[in-house]
Design a protein around this motif. Structure first.
Motif, PDB file in Angstrom:
ATOM      1  N   GLY A 241      -0.669  71.747  43.352  1.00  0.00           N
ATOM      2  CA  GLY A 241      -1.446  70.510  43.278  1.00  0.00           C
ATOM      3  C   GLY A 241      -1.225  69.773  41.975  1.00  0.00           C
ATOM      4  N   ILE A 242      -1.123  70.535  40.892  1.00  0.00           N
ATOM      5  CA  ILE A 242      -0.878  69.897  39.593  1.00  0.00           C
ATOM      6  C   ILE A 242       0.482  69.202  39.582  1.00  0.00           C
ATOM      7  N   LEU A 243       1.493  69.881  40.172  1.00  0.00           N
ATOM      8  CA  LEU A 243       2.829  69.285  40.214  1.00  0.00           C
ATOM      9  C   LEU A 243       2.842  68.023  41.072  1.00  0.00           C
ATOM     10  N   ALA A 244       2.175  68.091  42.241  1.00  0.00           N
ATOM     11  CA  ALA A 244       2.133  66.904  43.112  1.00  0.00           C
ATOM     12  C   ALA A 244       1.411  65.747  42.434  1.00  0.00           C
ATOM     13  N   GLY A 245       0.299  66.044  41.780  1.00  0.00           N
ATOM     14  CA  GLY A 245      -0.421  64.994  41.069  1.00  0.00           C
ATOM     15  C   GLY A 245       0.415  64.376  39.964  1.00  0.00           C
ATOM     16  N   SER A 246       1.187  65.202  39.282  1.00  0.00           N
ATOM     17  CA  SER A 246       2.040  64.672  38.211  1.00  0.00           C
ATOM     18  C   SER A 246       3.114  63.754  38.772  1.00  0.00           C
ATOM     19  N   ILE A 247       3.711  64.167  39.913  1.00  0.00           N
ATOM     20  CA  ILE A 247       4.757  63.331  40.519  1.00  0.00           C
ATOM     21  C   ILE A 247       4.179  62.000  40.976  1.00  0.00           C
ATOM     22  N   ILE A 248       2.985  62.034  41.602  1.00  0.00           N
ATOM     23  CA  ILE A 248       2.365  60.784  42.063  1.00  0.00           C
ATOM     24  C   ILE A 248       2.042  59.874  40.889  1.00  0.00           C
ATOM     25  N   ALA A 249       1.551  60.452  39.823  1.00  0.00           N
ATOM     26  CA  ALA A 249       1.237  59.635  38.645  1.00  0.00           C
ATOM     27  C   ALA A 249       2.483  58.982  38.072  1.00  0.00           C
ATOM     28  N   VAL A 250       3.593  59.731  38.048  1.00  0.00           N
ATOM     29  CA  VAL A 250       4.846  59.153  37.531  1.00  0.00           C
ATOM     30  C   VAL A 250       5.337  58.024  38.435  1.00  0.00           C
ATOM     31  N   LEU A 251       5.241  58.230  39.750  1.00  0.00           N
ATOM     32  CA  LEU A 251       5.678  57.175  40.682  1.00  0.00           C
ATOM     33  C   LEU A 251       4.824  55.921  40.538  1.00  0.00           C
ATOM     34  N   LEU A 252       3.521  56.085  40.393  1.00  0.00           N
ATOM     35  CA  LEU A 252       2.649  54.916  40.216  1.00  0.00           C
ATOM     36  C   LEU A 252       2.992  54.162  38.933  1.00  0.00           C
ATOM     37  N   ILE A 253       3.285  54.893  37.899  1.00  0.00           N
ATOM     38  CA  ILE A 253       3.656  54.239  36.641  1.00  0.00           C
ATOM     39  C   ILE A 253       4.957  53.463  36.803  1.00  0.00           C
ATOM     40  N   LEU A 254       5.947  54.083  37.497  1.00  0.00           N
ATOM     41  CA  LEU A 254       7.218  53.379  37.714  1.00  0.00           C
ATOM     42  C   LEU A 254       7.022  52.140  38.574  1.00  0.00           C
ATOM     43  N   LEU A 255       6.146  52.251  39.612  1.00  0.00           N
ATOM     44  CA  LEU A 255       5.886  51.086  40.460  1.00  0.00           C
ATOM     45  C   LEU A 255       5.226  49.963  39.670  1.00  0.00           C
ATOM     46  N   LEU A 256       4.289  50.320  38.845  1.00  0.00           N
ATOM     47  CA  LEU A 256       3.627  49.308  38.021  1.00  0.00           C
ATOM     48  C   LEU A 256       4.617  48.627  37.080  1.00  0.00           C
ATOM     49  N   LEU A 257       5.505  49.404  36.494  1.00  0.00           N
ATOM     50  CA  LEU A 257       6.515  48.812  35.621  1.00  0.00           C
ATOM     51  C   LEU A 257       7.444  47.889  36.389  1.00  0.00           C
ATOM     52  N   ALA A 258       7.803  48.286  37.620  1.00  0.00           N
ATOM     53  CA  ALA A 258       8.680  47.429  38.434  1.00  0.00           C
ATOM     54  C   ALA A 258       7.992  46.098  38.770  1.00  0.00           C
ATOM     55  N   ILE A 259       6.696  46.143  39.090  1.00  0.00           N
ATOM     56  CA  ILE A 259       5.970  44.908  39.402  1.00  0.00           C
ATOM     57  C   ILE A 259       5.895  43.995  38.175  1.00  0.00           C
ATOM     58  N   ILE A 260       5.634  44.589  37.046  1.00  0.00           N
ATOM     59  CA  ILE A 260       5.550  43.792  35.817  1.00  0.00           C
ATOM     60  C   ILE A 260       6.888  43.134  35.508  1.00  0.00           C
ATOM     61  N   LEU A 261       7.986  43.893  35.645  1.00  0.00           N
ATOM     62  CA  LEU A 261       9.306  43.319  35.385  1.00  0.00           C
ATOM     63  C   LEU A 261       9.650  42.217  36.385  1.00  0.00           C
ATOM     64  N   TYR A 262       9.282  42.425  37.665  1.00  0.00           N
ATOM     65  CA  TYR A 262       9.567  41.406  38.676  1.00  0.00           C
ATOM     66  C   TYR A 262       8.814  40.111  38.365  1.00  0.00           C
ATOM     67  N   CYS A 263       7.536  40.224  38.034  1.00  0.00           N
ATOM     68  CA  CYS A 263       6.756  39.021  37.704  1.00  0.00           C
ATOM     69  C   CYS A 263       7.304  38.334  36.466  1.00  0.00           C
ATOM     70  N   PHE A 264       7.746  39.110  35.514  1.00  0.00           N
ATOM     71  CA  PHE A 264       8.272  38.518  34.283  1.00  0.00           C
ATOM     72  C   PHE A 264       9.543  37.719  34.560  1.00  0.00           C
ATOM     73  N   PHE A 265      10.499  38.321  35.307  1.00  0.00           N
ATOM     74  CA  PHE A 265      11.746  37.610  35.589  1.00  0.00           C
ATOM     75  C   PHE A 265      11.522  36.428  36.535  1.00  0.00           C
ATOM     76  N   ARG A 266      10.545  36.578  37.446  1.00  0.00           N
ATOM     77  CA  ARG A 266      10.253  35.456  38.357  1.00  0.00           C
ATOM     78  C   ARG A 266       9.689  34.265  37.576  1.00  0.00           C
ATOM     79  N   ALA A 267       8.759  34.538  36.664  1.00  0.00           N
ATOM     80  CA  ALA A 267       8.201  33.453  35.855  1.00  0.00           C
ATOM     81  C   ALA A 267       9.264  32.835  34.952  1.00  0.00           C
ATOM     82  N   ARG A 268      10.150  33.649  34.451  1.00  0.00           N
ATOM     83  CA  ARG A 268      11.214  33.122  33.595  1.00  0.00           C
ATOM     84  C   ARG A 268      12.175  32.247  34.393  1.00  0.00           C
TER      85      ARG A 268
END
Length: 382
Positions: A241-268
């Motif tokens: 469970g700890i390993l699965a939770g860690s993987i999910i947390a990492v994926l959520l962080i990567l998804l959030l970073l991807a959204i931020i980068l997409y919005c930044f380049f779109r606005a630019r």
């Protein structure tokens, strides 16, 4: 020549007074003395004198050096019916004769407030000419164990290996350590291995039943001290469970970073596009001419007003009619959409000139004179 028995006995009897008259240490040999630091000890040295020992009495106690290259150190001295106690600075005020008058046959001394540095071999030497005798004894000053410290090494989780350690900072060796459980069944874990010299107890594959309080006793020949340790073994953690939770947390962080980068380049990109559109509009639109045409129209109107102001009423009426017809003729010259579509053969005839359409003729036809402002070709009012 062999001696007869009577003669041999006589010879031995003649030598006996010389042997009896010698100074003698009467104290029996003793085993090494073991004392704890801070305690007191008596170093026994009893002697006997004869009438033949007629010289002055000297008693000397010395601490023998362990190295032959170092001189022995005198600790206390009795000579000339006087006691000298301050010979050895480390023992100053701590060494005394057992009796005020050592001539009575008691050369024993007392050591108080023992320290570990007092350990060594002591020699008692009694001299009264012509007799002389000495005795050696060993003193071992041991340090009591200091209060030990109980610690654990390893993860207190079921199925893991742990080490319980007991150690002291002070204490004369040899030191012995003993572990015991003081709660529940008071039995050590079955998989435990205890080392009484190192003060450790190794527990393999520890279980929750090993939880409880333990006591370690550190001891040597002069004392003992103890410490208490409470052991709490926890069940194994859910590593999946700890390993699965860690993987999910990492994926959520990567998804959030991807959204931020997409919005930044779109606005630019949008900002860059708007900037290019503004530059294109500025290049395509020609500079306005309204100011020049309006200035010219105002000048023409001023000239016309000045000319009108100088005319007579009859001339003014004719001038008004002429200006109306001229303006009308100018508007009539502008071709309509239908005229652009006509072929050259069907082009309309030019409108009548102002000479044909005179003022009197228009008035006969029932025309009403109307004054309209003149316009130039670009549509500005003159």
């Amino acid at each position: 020549m062999e001696l007869s028995n009577p003669r041999l006995c006589f010879l031995l009897l003649s030598l006996l007074p010389g042997l009896v008259s010698a100074l003698e240490i009467t104290s029996s040999p003793t085993a090494p003395l073991e004392k704890a630091s801070g305690q007191s000890v008596k170093l026994d040295c009893q002697f006997s004198l004869t009438s033949s020992d007629s010289g002055p009495l000297d008693i000397e106690w010395s601490l023998l050096a362990s190295d032959n290259q170092i001189n022995d150190q005198v600790v206390i001295l009795y000579s000339g019916d006087r006691v000298y106690e301050d010979y050895y600075e480390p023992m100053k005020g701590r060494v005394h004769f057992n009796t005020p008058d050592p001539k009575s046959g008691d050369a024993s001394i007392n050591l108080t407030g023992l320290k570990s540095t007092d350990t060594g071999t002591y020699q008692c030497k009694v001299k009264k000419a012509p007799g002389i005798a000495s005795k050696k004894m060993q003193l071992i000053v041991m340090v009591r164990p200091s209060k030990p410290k109980c610690t654990t090494e390893g993860t207190l989780e079921e199925g893991k290996d742990i080490v319980m350690r007991c150690s002291t900072t002070e204490g004369t060796k040899p030191m012995q350590y003993k572990w015991e459980k003081t709660s529940d069944s008071k039995l050590l874990p079955s998989s435990s291995v205890m080392d009484p010299v190192a003060g450790t107890i190794n527990v393999k594959n520890v279980s929750t039943s090993a939880s409880g309080s333990y006591r370690c006793v550190a001891s040597n020949r002069v004392g003992s001290e103890e410490c208490v340790l409470y052991l709490h073994v926890t069940p194994p953690h859910n590593t999946g469970g700890i390993l699965a939770g860690s993987i999910i947390a990492v994926l959520l962080i990567l998804l959030l970073l991807a959204i931020i980068l997409y919005c930044f380049f779109r606005a630019r990109k949008n900002k860059k596009y708007e900037k290019e559109i503004c530059n294109e509009i500025k290049e395509d639109v020609p500079p306005p001419k309204s100011r020049v045409s309006s200035a010219r129209s105002f000048s023409q109107m001023g000239s016309q007003r000045s000319s009108v102001g100088s005319m007579s009423p009859s001339n003014l009426h004719d001038y008004t009619l002429k200006s109306q017809y001229s303006m009308k003729s100018q508007y009539d010259k502008i071709p309509s959409t239908e005229e652009y579509d006509r072929p050259p053969s069907q082009a309309p005839l030019p409108p009548p000139t102002a000479a044909r359409m005179a003022g009197p003729n228009l008035s006969r036809m029932g025309a009403i004179p109307v004054m309209t402002p003149a316009q130039n070709r670009d549509g500005s009012i003159v």
